[in-house]
Write a protein that holds these residues in place. Sequence first.
Motif, PDB file in Angstrom:
ATOM      1  N   ALA A   1       0.854  -1.271   0.093  1.00  0.00           N
ATOM      2  CA  ALA A   1      -0.021  -0.172   0.033  1.00  0.00           C
ATOM      3  C   ALA A   1       0.980   1.151  -0.112  1.00  0.00           C
ATOM      4  O   ALA A   1       0.444   2.295  -0.746  1.00  0.00           O
ATOM      5  CB  ALA A   1      -0.977   0.155   1.294  1.00  0.00           C
ATOM      6  N   GLY A   2       1.887   1.177   0.835  1.00  0.00           N
ATOM      7  CA  GLY A   2       2.761   2.339   0.670  1.00  0.00           C
ATOM      8  C   GLY A   2       3.261   2.751  -0.837  1.00  0.00           C
ATOM      9  O   GLY A   2       3.442   3.734  -1.061  1.00  0.00           O
ATOM     10  N   THR A   3       4.004   1.516  -1.345  1.00  0.00           N
ATOM     11  CA  THR A   3       4.315   1.880  -2.722  1.00  0.00           C
ATOM     12  C   THR A   3       3.358   2.318  -3.675  1.00  0.00           C
ATOM     13  O   THR A   3       3.592   3.183  -4.406  1.00  0.00           O
ATOM     14  CB  THR A   3       4.721   0.445  -3.135  1.00  0.00           C
ATOM     15  N   LEU A   4       2.130   1.755  -3.447  1.00  0.00           N
ATOM     16  CA  LEU A   4       1.172   2.496  -4.218  1.00  0.00           C
ATOM     17  C   LEU A   4       0.815   3.679  -4.044  1.00  0.00           C
ATOM     18  O   LEU A   4       0.437   4.715  -5.038  1.00  0.00           O
ATOM     19  CB  LEU A   4      -0.147   1.466  -4.134  1.00  0.00           C
ATOM     20  N   TYR A   5       0.716   4.250  -2.864  1.00  0.00           N
ATOM     21  CA  TYR A   5       0.603   5.499  -2.594  1.00  0.00           C
ATOM     22  C   TYR A   5       1.467   6.550  -2.968  1.00  0.00           C
ATOM     23  O   TYR A   5       1.275   7.704  -3.469  1.00  0.00           O
ATOM     24  CB  TYR A   5       0.555   5.783  -0.910  1.00  0.00           C
ATOM     25  N   LEU A   6       2.583   6.099  -3.099  1.00  0.00           N
ATOM     26  CA  LEU A   6       3.895   6.853  -3.969  1.00  0.00           C
ATOM     27  C   LEU A   6       3.780   6.776  -5.318  1.00  0.00           C
ATOM     28  O   LEU A   6       4.167   7.930  -5.868  1.00  0.00           O
ATOM     29  CB  LEU A   6       5.292   6.268  -3.458  1.00  0.00           C
ATOM     30  N   THR A   7       2.979   5.563  -5.850  1.00  0.00           N
ATOM     31  CA  THR A   7       3.147   5.537  -7.481  1.00  0.00           C
ATOM     32  C   THR A   7       1.955   6.160  -8.150  1.00  0.00           C
ATOM     33  O   THR A   7       1.943   6.703  -9.263  1.00  0.00           O
ATOM     34  CB  THR A   7       3.350   4.106  -7.736  1.00  0.00           C
ATOM     35  N   ILE A   8       0.822   5.904  -7.528  1.00  0.00           N
ATOM     36  CA  ILE A   8      -0.493   6.338  -8.092  1.00  0.00           C
ATOM     37  C   ILE A   8      -0.853   7.640  -8.356  1.00  0.00           C
ATOM     38  O   ILE A   8      -1.260   8.022  -9.783  1.00  0.00           O
ATOM     39  CB  ILE A   8      -1.666   5.812  -7.154  1.00  0.00           C
ATOM     40  N   PRO A   9      -0.336   8.771  -7.659  1.00  0.00           N
ATOM     41  CA  PRO A   9      -0.321  10.081  -8.102  1.00  0.00           C
ATOM     42  C   PRO A   9       0.267  10.439  -9.121  1.00  0.00           C
ATOM     43  O   PRO A   9      -0.122  11.302 -10.063  1.00  0.00           O
ATOM     44  CB  PRO A   9       0.188  10.925  -6.726  1.00  0.00           C
ATOM     45  N   HIS A  10       1.432   9.585  -9.733  1.00  0.00           N
ATOM     46  CA  HIS A  10       2.181  10.034 -10.838  1.00  0.00           C
ATOM     47  C   HIS A  10       1.470   9.292 -12.004  1.00  0.00           C
ATOM     48  O   HIS A  10       2.113   9.535 -13.054  1.00  0.00           O
ATOM     49  CB  HIS A  10       3.569   9.758 -10.626  1.00  0.00           C
ATOM     50  N   LEU A  11       0.521   8.557 -12.144  1.00  0.00           N
ATOM     51  CA  LEU A  11       0.089   7.733 -12.900  1.00  0.00           C
ATOM     52  C   LEU A  11      -1.369   8.519 -13.924  1.00  0.00           C
ATOM     53  O   LEU A  11      -1.683   7.829 -14.731  1.00  0.00           O
ATOM     54  CB  LEU A  11      -0.296   6.384 -12.490  1.00  0.00           C
ATOM     55  N   GLY A  12      -1.795   9.609 -13.086  1.00  0.00           N
ATOM     56  CA  GLY A  12      -2.873  10.214 -13.471  1.00  0.00           C
ATOM     57  C   GLY A  12      -3.982  10.241 -12.645  1.00  0.00           C
ATOM     58  O   GLY A  12      -3.837   9.941 -11.460  1.00  0.00           O
ATOM     59  N   ALA A  13      -4.903  11.004 -13.255  1.00  0.00           N
ATOM     60  CA  ALA A  13      -6.059  11.218 -12.181  1.00  0.00           C
ATOM     61  C   ALA A  13      -7.342  10.376 -12.527  1.00  0.00           C
ATOM     62  O   ALA A  13      -8.312  10.753 -11.580  1.00  0.00           O
ATOM     63  CB  ALA A  13      -6.573  12.518 -12.532  1.00  0.00           C
ATOM     64  N   ALA A  14      -7.218   9.194 -13.098  1.00  0.00           N
ATOM     65  CA  ALA A  14      -8.311   8.403 -13.357  1.00  0.00           C
ATOM     66  C   ALA A  14      -8.907   7.882 -11.975  1.00  0.00           C
ATOM     67  O   ALA A  14      -8.008   7.451 -11.175  1.00  0.00           O
ATOM     68  CB  ALA A  14      -7.865   7.411 -14.265  1.00  0.00           C
ATOM     69  N   HIS A  15     -10.122   7.601 -11.774  1.00  0.00           N
ATOM     70  CA  HIS A  15     -10.657   7.230 -10.787  1.00  0.00           C
ATOM     71  C   HIS A  15     -10.427   5.764 -10.560  1.00  0.00           C
ATOM     72  O   HIS A  15     -10.433   5.023  -9.279  1.00  0.00           O
ATOM     73  CB  HIS A  15     -12.397   7.243 -10.798  1.00  0.00           C
ATOM     74  N   GLY A  16     -10.157   4.987 -11.429  1.00  0.00           N
ATOM     75  CA  GLY A  16      -9.987   3.516 -11.346  1.00  0.00           C
ATOM     76  C   GLY A  16      -8.627   2.980 -11.093  1.00  0.00           C
ATOM     77  O   GLY A  16      -8.358   1.815 -10.932  1.00  0.00           O
ATOM     78  N   LEU A  17      -7.434   3.808 -10.996  1.00  0.00           N
ATOM     79  CA  LEU A  17      -6.197   3.285 -10.641  1.00  0.00           C
ATOM     80  C   LEU A  17      -6.013   2.528  -9.454  1.00  0.00           C
ATOM     81  O   LEU A  17      -5.668   1.518  -9.396  1.00  0.00           O
ATOM     82  CB  LEU A  17      -5.185   4.570 -10.771  1.00  0.00           C
ATOM     83  N   PRO A  18      -6.729   3.086  -8.223  1.00  0.00           N
ATOM     84  CA  PRO A  18      -6.546   2.216  -6.896  1.00  0.00           C
ATOM     85  C   PRO A  18      -7.123   0.811  -7.399  1.00  0.00           C
ATOM     86  O   PRO A  18      -6.841  -0.063  -6.851  1.00  0.00           O
ATOM     87  CB  PRO A  18      -7.174   3.112  -5.951  1.00  0.00           C
ATOM     88  N   LEU A  19      -8.484   0.761  -7.879  1.00  0.00           N
ATOM     89  CA  LEU A  19      -8.996  -0.438  -8.029  1.00  0.00           C
ATOM     90  C   LEU A  19      -8.601  -1.222  -8.991  1.00  0.00           C
ATOM     91  O   LEU A  19      -8.435  -2.411  -8.691  1.00  0.00           O
ATOM     92  CB  LEU A  19     -10.643   0.191  -8.826  1.00  0.00           C
ATOM     93  N   ALA A  20      -7.900  -0.714 -10.126  1.00  0.00           N
ATOM     94  CA  ALA A  20      -7.015  -1.743 -10.829  1.00  0.00           C
ATOM     95  C   ALA A  20      -5.771  -2.223 -10.067  1.00  0.00           C
ATOM     96  O   ALA A  20      -5.530  -3.500 -10.398  1.00  0.00           O
ATOM     97  CB  ALA A  20      -6.615  -0.884 -12.060  1.00  0.00           C
ATOM     98  N   ALA A  21      -5.058  -1.425  -9.257  1.00  0.00           N
ATOM     99  CA  ALA A  21      -4.101  -1.990  -8.451  1.00  0.00           C
ATOM    100  C   ALA A  21      -4.797  -3.203  -7.500  1.00  0.00           C
ATOM    101  O   ALA A  21      -3.726  -4.350  -7.474  1.00  0.00           O
ATOM    102  CB  ALA A  21      -3.647  -0.838  -7.579  1.00  0.00           C
ATOM    103  N   ILE A  22      -5.813  -2.972  -6.919  1.00  0.00           N
ATOM    104  CA  ILE A  22      -6.372  -4.101  -6.044  1.00  0.00           C
ATOM    105  C   ILE A  22      -6.489  -5.400  -7.030  1.00  0.00           C
ATOM    106  O   ILE A  22      -6.206  -6.653  -6.556  1.00  0.00           O
ATOM    107  CB  ILE A  22      -7.518  -3.678  -5.253  1.00  0.00           C
ATOM    108  N   ALA A  23      -6.932  -5.259  -8.232  1.00  0.00           N
ATOM    109  CA  ALA A  23      -7.602  -6.472  -9.268  1.00  0.00           C
ATOM    110  C   ALA A  23      -6.317  -7.090  -9.497  1.00  0.00           C
ATOM    111  O   ALA A  23      -6.215  -8.304  -9.694  1.00  0.00           O
ATOM    112  CB  ALA A  23      -8.015  -5.842 -10.292  1.00  0.00           C
ATOM    113  N   ILE A  24      -5.054  -6.256  -9.986  1.00  0.00           N
ATOM    114  CA  ILE A  24      -3.994  -6.957 -10.338  1.00  0.00           C
ATOM    115  C   ILE A  24      -3.214  -7.719  -9.038  1.00  0.00           C
ATOM    116  O   ILE A  24      -2.627  -8.850  -9.422  1.00  0.00           O
ATOM    117  CB  ILE A  24      -2.827  -5.668 -10.809  1.00  0.00           C
ATOM    118  N   THR A  25      -3.394  -6.937  -7.993  1.00  0.00           N
ATOM    119  CA  THR A  25      -2.735  -7.730  -6.871  1.00  0.00           C
ATOM    120  C   THR A  25      -3.564  -9.250  -6.449  1.00  0.00           C
ATOM    121  O   THR A  25      -2.732 -10.208  -6.260  1.00  0.00           O
ATOM    122  CB  THR A  25      -2.801  -6.982  -5.335  1.00  0.00           C
TER     123      THR A  25
END
Length: 418
Positions: A141-165
């Motif tokens: 989760a810490g890694t994703l909090y550092l990464t997600i803001p730099h990938l864009g503003a799409a609403h689905g990025l956190p949800l996609a990260a959980i699906a990939i995990t």
Amino acid sequence: MSARTTPRPWPLVALFTAGYLAPYLLPTTVGRLDAGLPLSATEAGSIGSALLLSSAMAGFLLASRVDRFGPRRLARAGLLLAAAGYATAAATTTIPLVVTGAILGGLGSGTATTVAATGIAAQRDPHRTTTLGLLGVSALAGTLYLTIPHLGAAHGLPLAAIAITALLALPTTRHLTTNTRHPTPHTPRVSTPLPHLHAGTLLAAAMLFWSLAQNSLWGVSGRIGLTQAGLTEVTVGAVFAAALGAGLLGVIGASALGPRLGHALPIGAGTALIAGCIALSAAADDLTSFATGEIAWNTLYPVVLSYVIGLAASLDPRGRWAVLVGSASSLGTACGPLTGSLLSARAGYPAMGTILALGLLLLTVPMTAVALRTRRGSTPEHTVVEISLDAIPAQRTAYDTAGPRQAATAAAPGPGPT
């Protein structure tokens, strides 16, 4: 009861990480739903609550059924459902589909968490395996909090990260033990009542409100940082990553201490300290106070949580109380975003923090009492191995003349504790 094979810890750690990731990413998930879709803050919080509520319901429904379905099969079904649900919610902006995907994903996460909790309770050291799981989910989760803001503003990025995990955790299920209690024609199912009924019920009820208080703040922490403290999303993400990193240190410390302090002191004193951190974080109006409150809070939270899960696992070696207490925690977590949104909207963030802190201080009494009572009244568990007599060929001496010697040798053991 049939002989039980202790499951390997690493597949359980992977399942724990995949199942718990959704609650850990709740602030950014709710915040992006609010910002990226035509939803109000309360509506976005309601979707987060629906996701976590479905996760809790999976735990309640499956608490005593893991052995019946088989941990490997159930874990695979849960991970696939989580991947499909979260991917659907991430790939669309249609609100009904987002809600449906979040609910299905929550069911999958809850199923994976249930299998993990049941397996962790069967470990020789449940607390150690729990801390490994918390280390895994905190680091990710810490890694994703550092990464997600730099990938864009799409609403689905956190949800996609959980699906990939969830998909990445899928191969580990082949190492889960198969069902060892599935009934055969010669082995009837043995049903045992829940031990420590009063203590377990009290712990589950307390844990529901404990998690509700934690996640009422966690669900709006992103908005506190953005609106009240005036920070950017990148800065808030960095604070969350640092907080989860501090949580890793806390979990490592808890793992090193293990059961040396018992359960009562870490749970009681830790909850009281968390109450102060929540009040500080909710009242934050600059980077220093916001970061201090969040980092201190996230350092203590996984430590106390690991001891609570360990306490629940000690109440029943079959893992039923671990699942039920975890599901009660998920139910409180589910109600957290909506509760936090309503409290903050009506009373403001600082008043919300004060209310939550006072509630946590009250909860220290029953949670500490359960830990003390369980420690005094605990008795060693005995495993009874059930042997099917139909599989043993009859000996000729079994038909010899009746007498004291033959009766003594032919006597079969009666039922014992499970």
